[in-house]
Design a protein around this motif. Structure first.
Motif, PDB file in Angstrom:
ATOM      1  N   MET A   1      63.234  57.117  24.406  1.00 46.87           N
ATOM      2  CA  MET A   1      62.269  56.274  25.070  1.00 46.87           C
ATOM      3  C   MET A   1      61.952  56.876  26.433  1.00 46.87           C
ATOM      4  SD  MET A   1      62.385  52.107  25.528  1.00 46.87           S
ATOM      5  CE  MET A   1      63.967  52.033  24.817  1.00 46.87           C
ATOM      6  N   LYS A   2      60.699  56.788  26.840  1.00 46.68           N
ATOM      7  CA  LYS A   2      60.273  57.348  28.117  1.00 46.68           C
ATOM      8  C   LYS A   2      60.751  56.477  29.280  1.00 46.68           C
ATOM      9  CE  LYS A   2      56.110  59.361  26.188  1.00 46.68           C
ATOM     10  NZ  LYS A   2      54.659  59.329  26.169  1.00 46.68           N
ATOM     11  N   THR A   3      60.879  57.113  30.444  1.00 47.76           N
ATOM     12  CA  THR A   3      61.295  56.402  31.652  1.00 47.76           C
ATOM     13  C   THR A   3      60.108  56.285  32.598  1.00 47.76           C
ATOM     14  OG1 THR A   3      63.503  57.342  31.415  1.00 47.76           O
ATOM     15  CG2 THR A   3      62.962  56.398  33.546  1.00 47.76           C
ATOM     16  N   PHE A   4      59.969  55.122  33.209  1.00 51.67           N
ATOM     17  CA  PHE A   4      58.881  54.855  34.153  1.00 51.67           C
ATOM     18  C   PHE A   4      59.498  54.510  35.508  1.00 51.67           C
ATOM     19  CE2 PHE A   4      55.630  52.308  36.233  1.00 51.67           C
ATOM     20  CZ  PHE A   4      54.468  52.990  35.930  1.00 51.67           C
ATOM     21  N   GLN A   5      59.073  55.203  36.556  1.00 53.96           N
ATOM     22  CA  GLN A   5      59.591  54.954  37.913  1.00 53.96           C
ATOM     23  C   GLN A   5      58.759  53.852  38.560  1.00 53.96           C
ATOM     24  OE1 GLN A   5      62.155  56.951  38.896  1.00 53.96           O
ATOM     25  NE2 GLN A   5      62.013  58.303  37.148  1.00 53.96           N
ATOM     26  N   LEU A   6      59.434  52.816  39.090  1.00 52.91           N
ATOM     27  CA  LEU A   6      58.736  51.711  39.753  1.00 52.91           C
ATOM     28  C   LEU A   6      59.520  51.301  40.985  1.00 52.91           C
ATOM     29  CD1 LEU A   6      56.359  49.706  39.580  1.00 52.91           C
ATOM     30  CD2 LEU A   6      57.849  48.203  38.279  1.00 52.91           C
ATOM     31  N   THR A   7      58.813  51.153  42.104  1.00 48.49           N
ATOM     32  CA  THR A   7      59.447  50.744  43.349  1.00 48.49           C
ATOM     33  C   THR A   7      58.882  49.400  43.781  1.00 48.49           C
ATOM     34  OG1 THR A   7      59.637  53.060  43.981  1.00 48.49           O
ATOM     35  CG2 THR A   7      59.932  51.446  45.732  1.00 48.49           C
ATOM     36  N   GLY A   8      59.780  48.474  44.115  1.00 44.75           N
ATOM     37  CA  GLY A   8      59.374  47.150  44.568  1.00 44.75           C
ATOM     38  C   GLY A   8      60.004  46.830  45.907  1.00 44.75           C
ATOM     39  N   THR A   9      59.493  45.782  46.541  1.00 46.76           N
ATOM     40  CA  THR A   9      60.062  45.311  47.798  1.00 46.76           C
ATOM     41  C   THR A   9      60.539  43.878  47.622  1.00 46.76           C
ATOM     42  OG1 THR A   9      57.837  44.680  48.515  1.00 46.76           O
ATOM     43  CG2 THR A   9      58.655  46.804  49.265  1.00 46.76           C
ATOM     44  N   PRO A  10      61.654  43.503  48.245  1.00 49.66           N
ATOM     45  CA  PRO A  10      62.185  42.142  48.078  1.00 49.66           C
ATOM     46  C   PRO A  10      61.213  41.093  48.605  1.00 49.66           C
ATOM     47  CG  PRO A  10      63.761  43.541  49.243  1.00 49.66           C
ATOM     48  CD  PRO A  10      62.498  44.313  49.110  1.00 49.66           C
ATOM     49  N   ARG A  11      61.228  39.930  47.957  1.00 52.50           N
ATOM     50  CA  ARG A  11      60.405  38.808  48.408  1.00 52.50           C
ATOM     51  C   ARG A  11      61.263  37.893  49.268  1.00 52.50           C
ATOM     52  NH1 ARG A  11      58.296  36.269  43.060  1.00 52.50           N
ATOM     53  NH2 ARG A  11      57.777  34.555  44.435  1.00 52.50           N
ATOM     54  N   THR A  12      60.714  37.518  50.407  1.00 58.14           N
ATOM     55  CA  THR A  12      61.440  36.603  51.287  1.00 58.14           C
ATOM     56  C   THR A  12      61.024  35.167  51.033  1.00 58.14           C
ATOM     57  OG1 THR A  12      59.777  37.040  52.967  1.00 58.14           O
ATOM     58  CG2 THR A  12      61.824  38.298  53.095  1.00 58.14           C
ATOM     59  N   GLU A  13      59.729  34.946  50.800  1.00 58.89           N
ATOM     60  CA  GLU A  13      59.225  33.594  50.566  1.00 58.89           C
ATOM     61  C   GLU A  13      58.976  33.398  49.080  1.00 58.89           C
ATOM     62  OE1 GLU A  13      55.913  32.493  53.029  1.00 58.89           O
ATOM     63  OE2 GLU A  13      56.649  33.740  54.673  1.00 58.89           O
ATOM     64  N   LEU A  14      59.380  32.235  48.568  1.00 53.68           N
ATOM     65  CA  LEU A  14      59.178  31.903  47.165  1.00 53.68           C
ATOM     66  C   LEU A  14      58.278  30.679  47.064  1.00 53.68           C
ATOM     67  CD1 LEU A  14      62.869  32.285  45.958  1.00 53.68           C
ATOM     68  CD2 LEU A  14      61.055  33.983  45.859  1.00 53.68           C
ATOM     69  N   GLY A  15      57.730  30.433  45.875  1.00 54.16           N
ATOM     70  CA  GLY A  15      56.883  29.266  45.653  1.00 54.16           C
ATOM     71  C   GLY A  15      55.451  29.646  45.359  1.00 54.16           C
ATOM     72  N   LYS A  16      54.650  28.621  45.029  1.00 56.45           N
ATOM     73  CA  LYS A  16      53.251  28.845  44.644  1.00 56.45           C
ATOM     74  C   LYS A  16      52.416  29.459  45.758  1.00 56.45           C
ATOM     75  CE  LYS A  16      52.509  25.264  41.181  1.00 56.45           C
ATOM     76  NZ  LYS A  16      51.750  24.059  40.862  1.00 56.45           N
ATOM     77  N   LYS A  17      52.569  28.908  46.940  1.00 54.73           N
ATOM     78  CA  LYS A  17      51.751  29.364  48.064  1.00 54.73           C
ATOM     79  C   LYS A  17      52.034  30.826  48.396  1.00 54.73           C
ATOM     80  CE  LYS A  17      50.307  27.814  52.607  1.00 54.73           C
ATOM     81  NZ  LYS A  17      50.539  26.849  53.686  1.00 54.73           N
ATOM     82  N   ALA A  18      53.304  31.195  48.402  1.00 52.97           N
ATOM     83  CA  ALA A  18      53.687  32.578  48.698  1.00 52.97           C
ATOM     84  C   ALA A  18      53.211  33.520  47.592  1.00 52.97           C
ATOM     85  CB  ALA A  18      55.197  32.678  48.858  1.00 52.97           C
ATOM     86  N   ALA A  19      53.311  33.074  46.334  1.00 48.00           N
ATOM     87  CA  ALA A  19      52.864  33.905  45.214  1.00 48.00           C
ATOM     88  C   ALA A  19      51.349  34.115  45.260  1.00 48.00           C
ATOM     89  CB  ALA A  19      53.268  33.265  43.892  1.00 48.00           C
ATOM     90  N   LYS A  20      50.623  33.076  45.629  1.00 50.99           N
ATOM     91  CA  LYS A  20      49.160  33.172  45.733  1.00 50.99           C
ATOM     92  C   LYS A  20      48.772  34.170  46.823  1.00 50.99           C
ATOM     93  CE  LYS A  20      45.950  29.589  44.650  1.00 50.99           C
ATOM     94  NZ  LYS A  20      45.511  28.220  44.857  1.00 50.99           N
ATOM     95  N   THR A  21      49.485  34.132  47.934  1.00 49.03           N
ATOM     96  CA  THR A  21      49.233  35.060  49.033  1.00 49.03           C
ATOM     97  C   THR A  21      49.517  36.500  48.602  1.00 49.03           C
ATOM     98  OG1 THR A  21      49.892  33.323  50.573  1.00 49.03           O
ATOM     99  CG2 THR A  21      49.763  35.548  51.448  1.00 49.03           C
ATOM    100  N   LEU A  22      50.596  36.691  47.839  1.00 50.81           N
ATOM    101  CA  LEU A  22      50.930  38.023  47.330  1.00 50.81           C
ATOM    102  C   LEU A  22      49.811  38.565  46.449  1.00 50.81           C
ATOM    103  CD1 LEU A  22      54.659  37.904  46.173  1.00 50.81           C
ATOM    104  CD2 LEU A  22      53.687  39.292  47.977  1.00 50.81           C
ATOM    105  N   ARG A  23      49.337  37.719  45.531  1.00 52.51           N
ATOM    106  CA  ARG A  23      48.297  38.165  44.594  1.00 52.51           C
ATOM    107  C   ARG A  23      47.011  38.531  45.315  1.00 52.51           C
ATOM    108  NH1 ARG A  23      50.186  33.404  41.640  1.00 52.51           N
ATOM    109  NH2 ARG A  23      51.875  34.116  40.330  1.00 52.51           N
TER     110      ARG A  23
END
Length: 190
Positions: A1-23
């Protein structure tokens, strides 16, 4: 199976409002399950496009806050109208714990029924398999040379080394269907 490199950053704020802002900032909220604890993070939209919009399967080498883990995509949530990615769930994989994945099917060969005038129909594009992630192939190759006119190939007749197939045993993978021309030729022969 192939490998895919992905880098993410931790989320400090959770919830609908924070997710909407991220998007709005072209980021996708994500969660990594299966480890000692859940890890909530965010990934750029452009970074996951070639991971999601492809028929291939990958093991994701996920780096968040300097820590690297191997994971697979467990679920993706899309917006019902715009089809934008809303959320991604990843599942951490290990060498000793089996995972369940959908693996693409590739048909190989020329069916006898097609040579006799039938039409090949592939009913399933992927099979659900359970195995250690290192044993899961990129694709499952199914040989259809012996498939006759009007015959089907079911999941129960397939077996792959090291893999447990989880689909229903009587589910049809592919079939050679009779065409009008083949029916007419069969009627003239009788």
């Amino acid at each position: 199976m192939k490998t895919f490199q992905l880098t993410g950053t931790p989320r400090t704020e959770l919830g609908k409002k924070a997710a909407k802002t991220l998007r709005k900032g072209n980021m996708i909220p994500a969660v990594l399950y299966g480890g000692e604890k859940e890890l909530t993070f965010q990934v750029p939209n452009e970074a996951v496009r070639s991971l999601i919009y492809t028929p291939e399967i990958f093991v994701v080498e996920l780096t968040v806050d300097g820590t690297t883990t191997h994971a697979i995509i467990k679920e993706i949530q899309f917006h019902p109208v715009s089809d934008n990615i809303l959320h991604i769930d990843f599942l951490e994989v290990s060498e000793n714990k089996p995972v369940v994945m959908d693996v693409p099917i590739v048909l190989e060969g020329h069916a006898e029924g097609v040579k006799a005038g039938g039409k090949l129909s592939q009913e399933m594009r992927k099979l659900k398999v359970k195995a250690i992630y290192t044993q899961i192939p990129e694709k499952l190759v199914v040989n259809i040379d012996h498939l006759g006119l009007g015959k089907t190939m079911q999941v129960g007749s397939l077996s792959f080394e090291g893999l447990e197939l989880l689909n229903a045993k009587n589910a049809v993978v592919c079939a050679v269907k009779l065409t009008r021309a083949a029916r007419g030729a069969a009627a003239k022969a009788n």
